[in-house]
Design an enzyme around this catalytic site. Structure first.
Site, PDB file in Angstrom:
ATOM      1  N   PRO A  21       0.816  -1.221   0.000  1.00 16.09           N
ATOM      2  CG  PRO A  21      -0.803  -1.565   1.637  1.00 16.09           C
ATOM      3  CD  PRO A  21       0.527  -2.067   1.186  1.00 16.09           C
ATOM      4  CE1 TYR A  22       5.698   5.400   2.722  1.00 15.92           C
ATOM      5  CE2 TYR A  22       7.221   4.018   1.463  1.00 15.92           C
ATOM      6  CZ  TYR A  22       6.944   5.205   2.142  1.00 15.92           C
ATOM      7  OH  TYR A  22       7.908   6.170   2.226  1.00 15.92           O
ATOM      8  CB  VAL A  23       5.244   0.417  -2.973  1.00 14.04           C
ATOM      9  CG1 VAL A  23       5.763   0.522  -4.392  1.00 14.04           C
ATOM     10  CG2 VAL A  23       6.374   0.012  -2.023  1.00 14.04           C
TER      11      VAL A  23
ATOM     12  CB  SER B  16       0.556   5.724  -1.165  1.00 19.18           C
ATOM     13  OG  SER B  16       1.780   5.646  -0.441  1.00 19.18           O
ATOM     14  CE  LYS B  17       5.691   8.050   0.409  1.00 19.10           C
ATOM     15  NZ  LYS B  17       5.580   9.468   0.821  1.00 19.10           N
TER      16      LYS B  17
END
Length: 254
Positions: free
Chosen positions: A158-160, A162-163
């Site tokens: 999810p973090y990747v 979002s980036k």
């Protein structure tokens, strides 16, 4: 005559300004003459930022505690801040959450929660700042991406994602806002010794891995990011837009 990267008189909206790389880069921006509107949700870190700003004699700090997962509440906070400062010349979208676990252990709600803080709040910030930027014919938007977008890290999907969304928005906004005199760029930090590294089970081993991977054989420090942010925020970067600057000691080259 203004010095390079002089930010005298500029008002900077900086989300996630009290934690990780935020505190020292906030002080660096203030040292260049900017008034920094620091938005964060960690009261202890905000207090530390205020104390450090007072210690170094930097008086151009406005602090606002806000939960960026509450987008309507964040809009209300930004409206009040704009009434106080008039306009934001620079927006730095830095706030992020970064849960770590295997992909199959994330719910769709988990993905949405990361997107809300890391991306949707950035959209809200830009929506608040853009009208005055367009009216003045000047603006700088800086999105903080991540080296994890290179695909070398597991358990952060999810973090990747979002980036990656921030990089996409950087390019879309750069195209759309360019006629207004507004530039939009991204900075992708490498591995810096901040709280984010505490998710690793073997911090010492990870630090050795970082140095082995980098071309430059030292750990990154906040000055590396501060210089990059100040560059994109300054008048001198007015012909650079839609770009992602990788500040990672040569770990990932593109």
């Amino acid at each position: 005559m203004a010095l390079p990267q002089d930010l005298e008189g500029r008002v900077v909206l900086y989300t996630g300004a009290a934690g990780g790389l935020g505190l020292q880069t906030t002080l660096a921006l203030m040292g260049r003459g900017a008034t920094v509107v620091a938005v964060d949700n960690d009261q202890a870190k905000v207090a530390a930022l205020e104390a450090e700003a007072a210690r170094v004699g930097a008086g151009r700090l406005i602090v606002s505690l806000a939960d960026l997962s509450d987008l309507d509440g964040f809009r209300t906070v930004l409206k009040a801040l704009l009434e106080q400062v008039g306009a934001f010349d620079v927006v730095i979208n830095n706030a992020a959450i970064y849960p770590s676990r295997p992909f199959e252990d994330y719910s769709i709600q988990d993905h949405q929660a990361v997107q809300r803080v890391n991306v949707d709040a950035a959209i809200v910030a830009v929506q608040a700042a853009l009208p005055a930027m367009r009216e003045r014919g000047f603006g700088r938007i800086i999105n903080i991406s991540s080296i994890t977008l290179s695909g070398q890290w597991a358990n952060l999907s999810p973090y990747v994602a979002s980036k990656g969304a921030l990089v996409g928005l950087t390019r879309a906004w750069a195209r759309e806002f360019g006629p207004y005199g507004v530039t939009v760029n991204a900075i992708a930090p490498g591995a810096f010794p901040t709280d984010a590294e505490k998710i690793h089970p073997d911090p010492d081993g990870y630090a050795r891995h970082v140095l082995d991977s980098q071309a430059v054989k030292r750990r990154g420090h906040v000055g590396d990011i501060a210089h990059a942010i100040a560059f994109f925020a300054a008048d001198e970067a007015g012909f650079i837009t839609g770009q992602t600057l990788h500040v990672n000691g040569g770990w990932v080259m593109s």
